[in-house]
Write a protein that holds these residues in place. Structure first.
Motif, PDB file in Angstrom:
ATOM      1  N   MET A   1       0.642  -1.211   0.143  1.00  0.00           N
ATOM      2  CA  MET A   1       0.134  -0.130   0.115  1.00  0.00           C
ATOM      3  C   MET A   1       0.751   1.418  -0.062  1.00  0.00           C
ATOM      4  O   MET A   1       1.845   1.323   0.920  1.00  0.00           O
ATOM      5  CB  MET A   1      -0.898   0.037   1.101  1.00  0.00           C
ATOM      6  CG  MET A   1      -1.834   1.149   1.235  1.00  0.00           C
ATOM      7  SD  MET A   1      -2.953   1.294   2.851  1.00  0.00           S
ATOM      8  CE  MET A   1      -4.219   0.373   2.018  1.00  0.00           C
ATOM      9  N   ARG A   2       0.619   2.131  -0.995  1.00  0.00           N
ATOM     10  CA  ARG A   2       1.420   3.301  -1.064  1.00  0.00           C
ATOM     11  C   ARG A   2       1.000   4.239   0.216  1.00  0.00           C
ATOM     12  O   ARG A   2      -0.208   4.125   0.804  1.00  0.00           O
ATOM     13  CB  ARG A   2       1.101   4.153  -2.101  1.00  0.00           C
ATOM     14  CG  ARG A   2       1.366   3.642  -3.616  1.00  0.00           C
ATOM     15  CD  ARG A   2       1.026   4.348  -4.760  1.00  0.00           C
ATOM     16  NE  ARG A   2      -0.483   4.901  -4.440  1.00  0.00           N
ATOM     17  CZ  ARG A   2      -0.681   5.847  -5.341  1.00  0.00           C
ATOM     18  NH1 ARG A   2      -0.025   6.705  -6.042  1.00  0.00           N
ATOM     19  NH2 ARG A   2      -2.122   6.268  -5.379  1.00  0.00           N
ATOM     20  N   GLY A 143      12.222  -3.276   9.508  1.00  0.00           N
ATOM     21  CA  GLY A 143      11.796  -2.196  10.398  1.00  0.00           C
ATOM     22  C   GLY A 143      10.449  -1.678   9.659  1.00  0.00           C
ATOM     23  O   GLY A 143      10.114  -1.532   8.468  1.00  0.00           O
ATOM     24  N   THR A 144       9.078  -1.381  10.574  1.00  0.00           N
ATOM     25  CA  THR A 144       7.854  -0.662  10.075  1.00  0.00           C
ATOM     26  C   THR A 144       7.408   0.334  11.061  1.00  0.00           C
ATOM     27  O   THR A 144       7.943   0.401  11.936  1.00  0.00           O
ATOM     28  CB  THR A 144       6.990  -1.782  10.019  1.00  0.00           C
ATOM     29  OG1 THR A 144       6.595  -2.305  11.240  1.00  0.00           O
ATOM     30  CG2 THR A 144       7.254  -2.941   8.999  1.00  0.00           C
ATOM     31  N   THR A 145       6.793   1.329  10.403  1.00  0.00           N
ATOM     32  CA  THR A 145       6.223   2.303  11.019  1.00  0.00           C
ATOM     33  C   THR A 145       4.728   2.683  10.589  1.00  0.00           C
ATOM     34  O   THR A 145       4.330   2.124   9.512  1.00  0.00           O
ATOM     35  CB  THR A 145       7.062   3.619  10.659  1.00  0.00           C
ATOM     36  OG1 THR A 145       6.288   4.675  11.262  1.00  0.00           O
ATOM     37  CG2 THR A 145       7.098   3.893   9.183  1.00  0.00           C
ATOM     38  N   GLN A 146       3.867   3.257  11.332  1.00  0.00           N
ATOM     39  CA  GLN A 146       2.484   3.714  10.623  1.00  0.00           C
ATOM     40  C   GLN A 146       2.535   5.169  10.247  1.00  0.00           C
ATOM     41  O   GLN A 146       1.524   5.638   9.716  1.00  0.00           O
ATOM     42  CB  GLN A 146       1.645   3.427  11.872  1.00  0.00           C
ATOM     43  CG  GLN A 146       1.732   4.101  13.123  1.00  0.00           C
ATOM     44  CD  GLN A 146       1.005   3.785  14.292  1.00  0.00           C
ATOM     45  OE1 GLN A 146       0.501   2.471  14.163  1.00  0.00           O
ATOM     46  NE2 GLN A 146       0.779   4.369  15.373  1.00  0.00           N
ATOM     47  N   PHE A 156       3.943  -0.722   5.317  1.00  0.00           N
ATOM     48  CA  PHE A 156       3.167  -1.562   4.410  1.00  0.00           C
ATOM     49  C   PHE A 156       1.293  -1.411   4.518  1.00  0.00           C
ATOM     50  O   PHE A 156       0.801  -2.127   4.117  1.00  0.00           O
ATOM     51  CB  PHE A 156       3.552  -3.040   4.675  1.00  0.00           C
ATOM     52  CG  PHE A 156       5.170  -3.200   4.568  1.00  0.00           C
ATOM     53  CD1 PHE A 156       5.321  -2.820   3.175  1.00  0.00           C
ATOM     54  CD2 PHE A 156       5.875  -3.739   5.326  1.00  0.00           C
ATOM     55  CE1 PHE A 156       7.021  -3.236   3.141  1.00  0.00           C
ATOM     56  CE2 PHE A 156       7.161  -3.827   5.133  1.00  0.00           C
ATOM     57  CZ  PHE A 156       7.893  -3.289   4.107  1.00  0.00           C
ATOM     58  N   GLY A 157       1.099  -0.655   5.551  1.00  0.00           N
ATOM     59  CA  GLY A 157      -0.182  -0.427   6.032  1.00  0.00           C
ATOM     60  C   GLY A 157      -0.493  -1.237   7.185  1.00  0.00           C
ATOM     61  O   GLY A 157       0.289  -2.069   7.710  1.00  0.00           O
ATOM     62  N   GLY A 158      -1.908  -1.081   7.753  1.00  0.00           N
ATOM     63  CA  GLY A 158      -2.184  -1.765   8.942  1.00  0.00           C
ATOM     64  C   GLY A 158      -2.034  -1.316  10.423  1.00  0.00           C
ATOM     65  O   GLY A 158      -0.971  -0.157  10.368  1.00  0.00           O
ATOM     66  N   PHE A 159      -2.400  -1.418  11.471  1.00  0.00           N
ATOM     67  CA  PHE A 159      -2.695  -0.825  12.694  1.00  0.00           C
ATOM     68  C   PHE A 159      -2.294  -1.904  13.613  1.00  0.00           C
ATOM     69  O   PHE A 159      -1.011  -1.523  14.361  1.00  0.00           O
ATOM     70  CB  PHE A 159      -3.883  -0.107  12.676  1.00  0.00           C
ATOM     71  CG  PHE A 159      -4.298   0.301  14.067  1.00  0.00           C
ATOM     72  CD1 PHE A 159      -3.222   1.085  14.852  1.00  0.00           C
ATOM     73  CD2 PHE A 159      -5.207   0.149  15.023  1.00  0.00           C
ATOM     74  CE1 PHE A 159      -3.501   1.629  16.309  1.00  0.00           C
ATOM     75  CE2 PHE A 159      -5.643   0.679  16.367  1.00  0.00           C
ATOM     76  CZ  PHE A 159      -4.599   1.406  16.841  1.00  0.00           C
ATOM     77  N   THR A 160      -3.120  -2.954  13.953  1.00  0.00           N
ATOM     78  CA  THR A 160      -2.610  -3.822  14.945  1.00  0.00           C
ATOM     79  C   THR A 160      -1.764  -4.818  14.544  1.00  0.00           C
ATOM     80  O   THR A 160      -1.508  -5.052  13.236  1.00  0.00           O
ATOM     81  CB  THR A 160      -3.832  -4.545  15.699  1.00  0.00           C
ATOM     82  OG1 THR A 160      -4.352  -5.352  14.537  1.00  0.00           O
ATOM     83  CG2 THR A 160      -4.801  -3.553  16.018  1.00  0.00           C
ATOM     84  N   ASP A 161      -0.942  -5.679  15.135  1.00  0.00           N
ATOM     85  CA  ASP A 161       0.034  -6.494  14.805  1.00  0.00           C
ATOM     86  C   ASP A 161      -0.657  -7.432  13.763  1.00  0.00           C
ATOM     87  O   ASP A 161      -0.297  -7.953  12.600  1.00  0.00           O
ATOM     88  CB  ASP A 161       0.679  -7.506  15.880  1.00  0.00           C
ATOM     89  CG  ASP A 161       1.517  -6.510  16.819  1.00  0.00           C
ATOM     90  OD1 ASP A 161       2.434  -5.795  16.081  1.00  0.00           O
ATOM     91  OD2 ASP A 161       1.518  -6.819  17.760  1.00  0.00           O
ATOM     92  N   GLU A 171       0.820  -7.282   0.539  1.00  0.00           N
ATOM     93  CA  GLU A 171       1.735  -6.314  -0.088  1.00  0.00           C
ATOM     94  C   GLU A 171       2.887  -7.237  -0.949  1.00  0.00           C
ATOM     95  O   GLU A 171       3.086  -6.687  -2.105  1.00  0.00           O
ATOM     96  CB  GLU A 171       2.704  -5.553   1.185  1.00  0.00           C
ATOM     97  CG  GLU A 171       3.566  -4.636   0.510  1.00  0.00           C
ATOM     98  CD  GLU A 171       3.163  -3.412  -0.288  1.00  0.00           C
ATOM     99  OE1 GLU A 171       4.108  -2.921  -0.925  1.00  0.00           O
ATOM    100  OE2 GLU A 171       2.011  -2.969  -0.284  1.00  0.00           O
ATOM    101  N   PHE A 172       3.197  -8.294  -0.492  1.00  0.00           N
ATOM    102  CA  PHE A 172       4.316  -9.218  -1.002  1.00  0.00           C
ATOM    103  C   PHE A 172       3.801 -10.262  -2.077  1.00  0.00           C
ATOM    104  O   PHE A 172       4.550 -11.255  -2.067  1.00  0.00           O
ATOM    105  CB  PHE A 172       5.235  -9.588  -0.234  1.00  0.00           C
ATOM    106  CG  PHE A 172       6.074  -8.239   0.352  1.00  0.00           C
ATOM    107  CD1 PHE A 172       7.025  -7.698  -0.449  1.00  0.00           C
ATOM    108  CD2 PHE A 172       5.847  -7.751   1.756  1.00  0.00           C
ATOM    109  CE1 PHE A 172       7.868  -6.567  -0.151  1.00  0.00           C
ATOM    110  CE2 PHE A 172       6.569  -6.547   2.017  1.00  0.00           C
ATOM    111  CZ  PHE A 172       7.406  -6.100   1.251  1.00  0.00           C
TER     112      PHE A 172
END
Length: 238
Positions: A1-2, A143-146, A156-161, A171-172
């Motif tokens: 997701m962009r 690593g990821t961020t919101q 890559f999108g998303g909120f909870t684990d 995404e992949f």
């Protein structure tokens, strides 16, 4: 997701839960600096997931009754949402990927990492102490961020684990995504979190995650299934 597509959803989440964009961005920069020399290229996730049958394992109450589903599909890729890694390890099931903001069982997260799991570690404004404590102990790490992505820290999108696991698989290019223990209901599973200080808040977060998956289901390229008795809208019963 962009990021440009994700950000409106983040803004709604920030408004609902009172998060600080500045603190989330600071956490992303902190994680970026910590993993500068050891972050994996996300292409490793594509290699692991593209065209594969993927089981996303959450820590909901139905997980234990569906463990046999995972054992019967031992060749499928298994993505564990944080605390679900503990349940898998206790049942001698190896997680291939663990998506975590580090509030699950720390010993299990470290064991999964030592067993070769790719640790997809999420940075947000509330978990910087745990980032500093656990990230140095992980080897295979993305690593990821919101919020806005920074070097080696992706969105890559998303909120909870749990829902971030699904966004990751989508995404992949996963062929099939099957949810196991992803109930998003009123009952919090025993593997969900080491200590749940505010059960009402936890349930609101799960509801937000569920809404995001309903949105994702409308545009997903993957085949979507759910082992829960009440499948998420857009997911077929498994």
């Amino acid at each position: 997701m962009r990021f440009v597509d994700w950000f409106p959803y983040y803004q709604n989440i920030r408004a609902e839960f009172g998060y600080s964009t500045e603190k989330d961005q600071e956490a992303a920069r902190t994680l970026s600096a910590m993993i500068e020399k050891k972050a994996l290229d996300p292409k490793v996730l594509q290699k692991k997931l593209k065209g594969k049958n993927v089981f996303v394992v959450g820590a909901g109450p139905s997980l234990e009754e569906n463990i046999d589903v995972l054992k019967k599909n031992k060749n499928a890729v298994k993505i564990a949402a944080d605390g679900a890694a503990q349940a898998l390890l206790e049942n001698r099931i190896k997680p291939d990927i663990v998506v975590t903001d580090l509030d699950g069982d720390a010993a299990s997260l470290q064991k999964a990492a030592k067993g070769g799991a790719i640790m997809v570690v999420h940075a947000h404004g509330d978990n910087m102490p745990m980032l500093k404590k656990l990230v140095p102990k992980f080897k295979n790490l993305v690593g990821t961020t919101q919020v806005m992505p920074v070097e080696n820290v992706h969105n890559f999108g998303g909120f909870t684990d749990g829902d971030r696991c699904v966004f990751l698989a989508e995404e992949f290019g996963a062929k099939k995504i099957v949810l196991v223990g992803m109930d998003f209901g009123s009952v919090i599973g025993k593997y969900s979190k080491k200590k749940v200080k505010d059960a009402a808040l936890k349930k609101r977060k799960m509801e937000a995650g569920k809404r995001l998956l309903e949105v994702l289901a409308k545009q997903s390229r993957s085949q979507l299934f759910d082992t829960s008795k009440k499948p998420i809208r857009g997911f077929s019963p498994y």
